[in-house]
Design a protein around this motif. Structure first.
Motif, mmCIF file in Angstrom:
data_model
loop_
_atom_site.group_PDB
_atom_site.id
_atom_site.type_symbol
_atom_site.label_atom_id
_atom_site.label_comp_id
_atom_site.label_asym_id
_atom_site.label_seq_id
_atom_site.Cartn_x
_atom_site.Cartn_y
_atom_site.Cartn_z
ATOM 1 N N GLY A 36 -85.522 29.669 22.494
ATOM 2 C CA GLY A 36 -84.643 29.796 21.334
ATOM 3 C C GLY A 36 -84.718 31.174 20.689
ATOM 4 O O GLY A 36 -85.715 31.877 20.820
ATOM 5 N N VAL A 37 -83.641 31.524 19.975
ATOM 6 C CA VAL A 37 -83.492 32.881 19.425
ATOM 7 C C VAL A 37 -84.669 33.269 18.529
ATOM 8 O O VAL A 37 -85.232 34.358 18.639
ATOM 9 C CB VAL A 37 -82.168 32.995 18.627
ATOM 10 N N MET A 38 -85.046 32.361 17.633
ATOM 11 C CA MET A 38 -86.103 32.674 16.662
ATOM 12 C C MET A 38 -87.415 33.007 17.362
ATOM 13 O O MET A 38 -88.034 34.051 17.098
ATOM 14 C CB MET A 38 -86.295 31.466 15.746
ATOM 15 N N GLY B 32 -79.537 25.656 17.401
ATOM 16 C CA GLY B 32 -80.782 26.406 17.493
ATOM 17 C C GLY B 32 -81.466 26.437 16.136
ATOM 18 O O GLY B 32 -81.168 25.621 15.263
ATOM 19 N N ASP B 33 -82.379 27.396 15.964
ATOM 20 C CA ASP B 33 -83.200 27.415 14.754
ATOM 21 C C ASP B 33 -82.344 27.599 13.506
ATOM 22 O O ASP B 33 -81.735 28.639 13.316
ATOM 23 C CB ASP B 33 -84.212 28.552 14.841
ATOM 24 N N VAL B 34 -82.322 26.590 12.655
ATOM 25 C CA VAL B 34 -81.528 26.670 11.431
ATOM 26 C C VAL B 34 -82.327 27.436 10.382
ATOM 27 O O VAL B 34 -83.504 27.165 10.152
ATOM 28 C CB VAL B 34 -81.157 25.263 10.914
ATOM 29 N N VAL B 35 -81.681 28.431 9.769
ATOM 30 C CA VAL B 35 -82.384 29.297 8.817
ATOM 31 C C VAL B 35 -81.828 29.179 7.396
ATOM 32 O O VAL B 35 -82.416 29.690 6.453
ATOM 33 C CB VAL B 35 -82.317 30.781 9.262
ATOM 34 N N VAL B 55 -74.339 25.179 7.642
ATOM 35 C CA VAL B 55 -75.657 25.400 8.268
ATOM 36 C C VAL B 55 -75.571 26.707 9.049
ATOM 37 O O VAL B 55 -74.571 26.988 9.703
ATOM 38 C CB VAL B 55 -76.069 24.265 9.238
ATOM 39 N N GLU B 56 -76.627 27.491 8.948
ATOM 40 C CA GLU B 56 -76.635 28.767 9.659
ATOM 41 C C GLU B 56 -77.873 28.889 10.524
ATOM 42 O O GLU B 56 -78.989 28.610 10.094
ATOM 43 C CB GLU B 56 -76.584 29.933 8.661
ATOM 44 N N SER B 57 -77.648 29.318 11.753
ATOM 45 C CA SER B 57 -78.754 29.665 12.632
ATOM 46 C C SER B 57 -78.925 31.175 12.561
ATOM 47 O O SER B 57 -78.217 31.854 11.811
ATOM 48 C CB SER B 57 -78.438 29.223 14.063
ATOM 49 N N VAL B 58 -79.871 31.728 13.346
ATOM 50 C CA VAL B 58 -80.046 33.178 13.359
ATOM 51 C C VAL B 58 -78.707 33.843 13.682
ATOM 52 O O VAL B 58 -78.307 34.808 13.066
ATOM 53 C CB VAL B 58 -81.116 33.595 14.392
ATOM 54 N N VAL B 80 -82.784 22.100 1.873
ATOM 55 C CA VAL B 80 -82.351 23.424 1.422
ATOM 56 C C VAL B 80 -83.566 24.357 1.359
ATOM 57 O O VAL B 80 -83.503 25.513 1.785
ATOM 58 C CB VAL B 80 -81.662 23.339 0.040
ATOM 59 N N ALA B 81 -84.684 23.830 0.853
ATOM 60 C CA ALA B 81 -85.904 24.626 0.737
ATOM 61 C C ALA B 81 -86.490 24.944 2.110
ATOM 62 O O ALA B 81 -87.104 25.988 2.307
ATOM 63 C CB ALA B 81 -86.937 23.882 -0.116
ATOM 64 N N GLU B 82 -86.290 24.022 3.048
ATOM 65 C CA GLU B 82 -86.906 24.189 4.370
ATOM 66 C C GLU B 82 -85.907 23.799 5.465
ATOM 67 O O GLU B 82 -85.985 22.721 6.056
ATOM 68 C CB GLU B 82 -88.157 23.296 4.450
ATOM 69 N N PRO B 83 -84.969 24.712 5.752
ATOM 70 C CA PRO B 83 -83.886 24.383 6.708
ATOM 71 C C PRO B 83 -84.398 24.031 8.103
ATOM 72 O O PRO B 83 -83.714 23.318 8.839
ATOM 73 C CB PRO B 83 -83.044 25.662 6.745
ATOM 74 N N ALA B 84 -85.590 24.515 8.469
ATOM 75 C CA ALA B 84 -86.127 24.231 9.802
ATOM 76 C C ALA B 84 -86.335 22.739 10.030
ATOM 77 O O ALA B 84 -86.432 22.284 11.175
ATOM 78 C CB ALA B 84 -87.430 24.992 10.016
ATOM 79 N N LYS B 85 -86.402 21.956 8.939
ATOM 80 C CA LYS B 85 -86.512 20.496 9.068
ATOM 81 C C LYS B 85 -85.374 19.937 9.920
ATOM 82 O O LYS B 85 -85.529 18.903 10.564
ATOM 83 C CB LYS B 85 -86.421 19.836 7.687
ATOM 84 N N ILE B 86 -84.234 20.620 9.895
ATOM 85 C CA ILE B 86 -83.067 20.129 10.649
ATOM 86 C C ILE B 86 -83.377 20.127 12.145
ATOM 87 O O ILE B 86 -82.946 19.232 12.870
ATOM 88 C CB ILE B 86 -81.820 20.971 10.319
ATOM 89 N N ASN B 87 -84.131 21.096 12.604
ATOM 90 C CA ASN B 87 -84.500 21.129 14.018
ATOM 91 C C ASN B 87 -85.607 20.130 14.346
ATOM 92 O O ASN B 87 -85.744 19.707 15.475
ATOM 93 C CB ASN B 87 -84.937 22.533 14.427
#
Lengths: 372, 123
Positions: A36-38, B32-35, B55-58, B80-87
């Motif tokens: 993955g990108v990150m 992919g990684d949601v930021v 939702v935004e990824s890199v 919202v505080a921790e978008p990585a939870k989505i992954n």
């Protein structure tokens, strides 16, 4: 669709590594691998990433003597090419008649003879080659190296990884190059890259590129890295992506890459658009490429309008996204010069909302080149 | 507890007289990684298909649409505080909003899990 796309010598390897493939510059290219990108981005900054950049255009400009080749190329670029030392590489720009940038390119001088190697952007190469063919003076010719592949090995461990197979690689300094054997593969190894990290770009015959990639990927410190992380790495490093941050309207002074204009060339001119460019050097350009740090968490992407704090439009974002190493959004764009000072408060229009941001110095992550 | 899905890769789950909404695990994987996540404020009303969240990824930003019409009753501040939870947990802890439906019949148009799975595989 797929059958109209070109492929690089690593195409099969990308597929076997589980890459997600996308169209880029007319090629079927890996945007990311399963990591993955990150993680690919962070791995490159921490250890070493391997990039397939074989879509880029490799070619050589040939004349009877170095002086003839250099003078010929200097009619189209503002760089100091005549004094380019043997074994040295330099970034310059191909200019149109109004001083706008047609492409950014690397020029290197392999020997005392009349050859100058160039590496141009994949998306621009056909146009570049046609432009060079048309405009290079008599006696100076362009020959394409379409049968070569190009890999980039980037990151703080890149040198140790490559030195395992080619010890002399560790000694090369930033923006210098040498031909060497990597295992049993003959390669031209240049220190530099597009991530801000120490690293190398390695040119081989296309038949050897996949073998070299596999050899380098065998090292536990190396992960394959796709175009997604290549973009976020170069953005954090403050580097331009042609077609986004640079285009035929933009001069190298506006693009904040005036270092591509040689000292002698500033006195003599003699490159396309010299009147405009020398005027911009003397009096300042009307707009300038700057770094931008959004204050909040929301990334501002290419095309976002830039306003001053009073709401008047002062520019546009040309690259923007999330910087994994910065840990937040980063961007670059063009603003009118009176707003270009670092620290200036601005606002970015994202989905109709004005988000606070400020003009920031680039790079966003420090460059870590090996200068010896 | 039955999960329902839209063709835009949102999931919808009944909770009392409300519906919990998120994006599917398939969508999260594709992103992919949601930021970054932007959710609507509680109290806002949407018509089915409206832009409701981002939702935004890199690499890119994607819109999330309202899967049904109604009023936002609750918003998941944690995502919202921790978008990585989505992954990590798209179908659970990373829910987006709870909606009080204004037109309950819209639920009938959503896909069940088997239909969505087939749709996602072929899209």
């Amino acid at each position: 669709m797929a059958q109209t796309l070109k492929t690089t010598p690593l195409h099969e390897l990308h597929i076997s590594l589980g890459a997600k493939m996308v169209e880029f510059a007319g090629y079927d290219m890996p945007v990311q691998y399963p990591l993955g990108v990150m993680k690919e981005h962070l791995h490159t900054r921490e250890k070493a990433g391997l990039f397939d950049v074989s879509h880029m255009g490799q070619a050589v400009i040939v004349a009877d003597t170095h002086e003839a080749a250099a003078k010929g190329l200097e009619t189209l670029v503002p760089g100091e090419i005549q004094k380019l030392g043997i074994g040295r590489q330099r970034l310059t720009v191909l200019l149109n008649g109004s001083g706008g940038i047609l492409d950014d390119l690397m020029v290197s001088r392999p020997d005392a003879d009349g050859r100058l190697n160039i590496v141009v952007n994949g998306a621009c190469k056909e146009d570049d080659y046609a432009y060079l063919d048309e405009h290079l003076p008599a006696g100076v010719k362009l020959e394409r190296f379409d049968n070569r592949g190009l890999l980039a090995l980037q990151g703080p461990m890149a040198s140790a990884v490559l030195a395992k197979h080619a010890p002399e690689a560790a000694e090369i300094k930033f923006m210098r190059f040498a031909e060497m054997q990597i295992g049993d593969i003959t390669a031209v190894v240049t220190r530099g890259g597009y991530t801000g990290e120490d690293g190398f770009e390695i040119s081989t015959w296309a038949d050897d590129t996949q073998k070299l990639a596999k050899l380098l990927l065998d090292d536990d410190r190396v992960e394959p890295v796709g175009l997604g992380a290549r973009d976020s790495l170069r953005l954090e490093a403050g580097m331009c992506l042609y077609g986004h941050d640079l285009n035929p309207e933009i001069s190298p002074v506006e693009g904040n890459i005036a270092f591509t204009i040689g000292k002698r060339r500033r006195e003599e001119g003699g490159f396309p658009g010299a009147v405009r460019i020398l005027h911009e050097l003397a009096d300042g350009p009307s707009r300038l490429r700057v770094g931008i740090l959004p204050a909040g968490r929301a990334p501002a992407r290419e095309g976002a309008e830039i306003q001053s704090t009073d709401g008047s439009v002062i520019g546009i974002v040309t690259s923007g996204g999330f910087g994994p190493s910065v840990g937040g959004p980063v961007a670059m764009g063009y603003v009118s010069t009176e707003h270009a000072t670092t620290g200036t408060d601005i606002q970015l229009i994202v989905r109709g909302k004005a988000l606070p941001a400020r003009i920031a110095d680039m790079p966003f992550t420090p460059h870590r080149y090996f200068r010896g | 507890m039955t999960d329902l899905y839209t063709k835009d890769h949102e999931w919808v789950r009944a909770e009392g007289d409300l519906y919990v909404v998120g994006i599917s695990a398939h969508a999260a994987e594709q992103l992919g990684d949601v930021v970054f996540v932007e959710l609507p404020e509680a109290g806002k009303t949407f018509t089915k298909g409206d832009d409701m969240a981002v939702v935004e990824s890199v690499k890119a930003a994607s819109d999330v649409y309202a899967p049904i019409s109604g009023e936002i009753v609750e918003v998941n501040a944690a995502v919202v505080a921790e978008p990585a939870k989505i992954n990590e947990d798209a179908m659970g802890a990373a829910w987006f909003v709870k909606i009080k439906p204004s037109n309950a019949s819209e639920i009938d148009a959503l896909m069940d899990e088997a239909a969505y799975k087939e749709f996602a595989e072929n899209s």
